[in-house]
Design a protein around this motif. Sequence first.
Motif, short mmCIF file in Angstrom:
data_model
loop_
_atom_site.label_atom_id
_atom_site.label_comp_id
_atom_site.label_asym_id
_atom_site.label_seq_id
_atom_site.Cartn_x
_atom_site.Cartn_y
_atom_site.Cartn_z
N GLY A 32 0.81 -1.21 0.00
CA GLY A 32 0.00 0.00 0.00
C GLY A 32 0.84 1.26 0.00
N GLN A 33 0.19 2.39 0.33
CA GLN A 33 0.85 3.68 0.29
C GLN A 33 0.41 4.55 1.44
OE1 GLN A 33 0.62 5.80 -3.44
NE2 GLN A 33 0.15 3.93 -4.54
N VAL A 34 1.30 5.43 1.84
CA VAL A 34 0.95 6.51 2.76
C VAL A 34 0.37 7.60 1.86
CG1 VAL A 34 1.84 8.28 4.32
CG2 VAL A 34 2.73 5.94 4.43
N ILE A 35 -0.89 7.99 2.12
CA ILE A 35 -1.52 8.97 1.25
C ILE A 35 -1.63 10.35 1.90
CG2 ILE A 35 -2.78 7.30 -0.15
CD1 ILE A 35 -5.26 7.89 1.56
N VAL A 53 14.97 8.99 15.07
CA VAL A 53 16.25 9.55 14.61
C VAL A 53 16.09 10.94 14.02
CG1 VAL A 53 17.37 7.33 14.23
CG2 VAL A 53 16.04 8.37 12.38
N ASP A 54 14.87 11.29 13.63
CA ASP A 54 14.66 12.59 13.02
C ASP A 54 13.16 12.87 13.00
OD1 ASP A 54 15.26 14.99 11.78
OD2 ASP A 54 16.04 14.10 9.93
N ALA A 55 12.82 14.09 12.63
CA ALA A 55 11.42 14.48 12.47
C ALA A 55 11.35 15.50 11.35
CB ALA A 55 10.85 15.04 13.76
N LEU A 56 10.29 15.44 10.58
CA LEU A 56 10.07 16.37 9.48
C LEU A 56 8.75 17.09 9.69
CD1 LEU A 56 10.92 14.01 6.48
CD2 LEU A 56 12.38 15.79 7.43
N PRO A 57 8.66 18.36 9.28
CA PRO A 57 7.35 19.02 9.32
C PRO A 57 6.40 18.25 8.41
CG PRO A 57 9.11 20.60 8.94
CD PRO A 57 9.72 19.25 8.84
N GLY A 58 5.25 17.88 8.93
CA GLY A 58 4.30 17.05 8.18
C GLY A 58 3.87 17.63 6.86
N ASP A 59 3.76 18.96 6.79
CA ASP A 59 3.29 19.58 5.55
C ASP A 59 4.36 19.64 4.46
OD1 ASP A 59 4.83 21.47 6.84
OD2 ASP A 59 3.35 23.08 6.69
N THR A 60 5.60 19.26 4.77
CA THR A 60 6.66 19.26 3.76
C THR A 60 6.90 17.89 3.14
OG1 THR A 60 8.43 18.81 5.35
CG2 THR A 60 7.88 21.12 4.96
N VAL A 61 6.25 16.86 3.67
CA VAL A 61 6.44 15.50 3.17
C VAL A 61 5.47 15.26 2.01
CG1 VAL A 61 6.40 13.06 3.74
CG2 VAL A 61 7.15 14.72 5.45
N LYS A 62 6.04 14.94 0.85
CA LYS A 62 5.21 14.71 -0.34
C LYS A 62 4.65 13.29 -0.31
CE LYS A 62 7.74 17.89 -3.29
NZ LYS A 62 6.86 19.00 -3.40
N THR A 63 3.36 13.18 -0.58
CA THR A 63 2.69 11.89 -0.65
C THR A 63 2.15 11.70 -2.06
OG1 THR A 63 0.64 12.90 0.15
CG2 THR A 63 2.04 11.86 1.79
N PRO A 64 1.88 10.50 -2.50
CA PRO A 64 1.91 9.24 -1.78
C PRO A 64 3.33 8.70 -1.65
CG PRO A 64 1.20 8.85 -4.04
CD PRO A 64 1.36 10.34 -3.88
N ILE A 65 3.53 7.89 -0.62
CA ILE A 65 4.80 7.24 -0.36
C ILE A 65 4.53 5.73 -0.32
CG2 ILE A 65 6.74 7.00 1.23
CD1 ILE A 65 5.84 9.70 2.47
N GLU A 93 -1.93 8.52 7.20
CA GLU A 93 -3.12 7.88 6.66
C GLU A 93 -2.68 7.05 5.48
OE1 GLU A 93 -7.24 9.19 4.47
OE2 GLU A 93 -6.33 10.58 5.89
N THR A 94 -3.15 5.80 5.43
CA THR A 94 -2.78 4.92 4.33
C THR A 94 -4.00 4.60 3.49
OG1 THR A 94 -3.16 2.89 5.58
CG2 THR A 94 -0.97 3.88 5.75
N ASP A 95 -3.74 4.02 2.32
CA ASP A 95 -4.85 3.63 1.46
C ASP A 95 -5.41 2.28 1.85
OD1 ASP A 95 -2.70 2.11 0.61
OD2 ASP A 95 -2.99 2.52 -1.51
N GLU A 96 -4.84 1.65 2.86
CA GLU A 96 -5.34 0.38 3.38
C GLU A 96 -5.52 0.50 4.88
OE1 GLU A 96 -2.91 -2.91 2.36
OE2 GLU A 96 -2.98 -2.48 0.23
#
Length: 123
Positions: A32-35, A53-65, A93-96
């Motif tokens: 599946g994918q992270v949407i 080990v790290d953290a990213l601002p949620g709004d900067t992460v491009k989806t789907p992954i 949130e995932t597609d499954e």
Amino acid sequence: MKVSPRSALAAALFVLGLALHLADAPALAEPGQVIAIKSKKLNLYSAADGPRVDALPGDTVKTPIPILQVAPNNRLKVEIGGTQYWLAPHQVETDEKIAVEVRCRDQVSSYASTRGNLEKCKP
């Protein structure tokens, strides 16, 4: 090349049997994918049961992954920026549907994952 009718029939029955077997076999589930990212900050972990080990601002992460793997503790293995990380399922949130197990601690029942599951932790 001469082929006997018996050999041809045996080969045809083998192919038919193999086709019927494969038709009844369950399809391999794709991970599946992270949407979407549900958190303001997406925590990245080094291993399925490893530390953050790290953290990213949620709004900067491009989806789907694409999800590469789902661990027994439900963490999701993904690749971000060419590096493989593990994500906590409650942050995305995932597609499954991925079931998140409720774990209660004996000392304090308020550690349940959601308010609705808090009742399940009470003695």
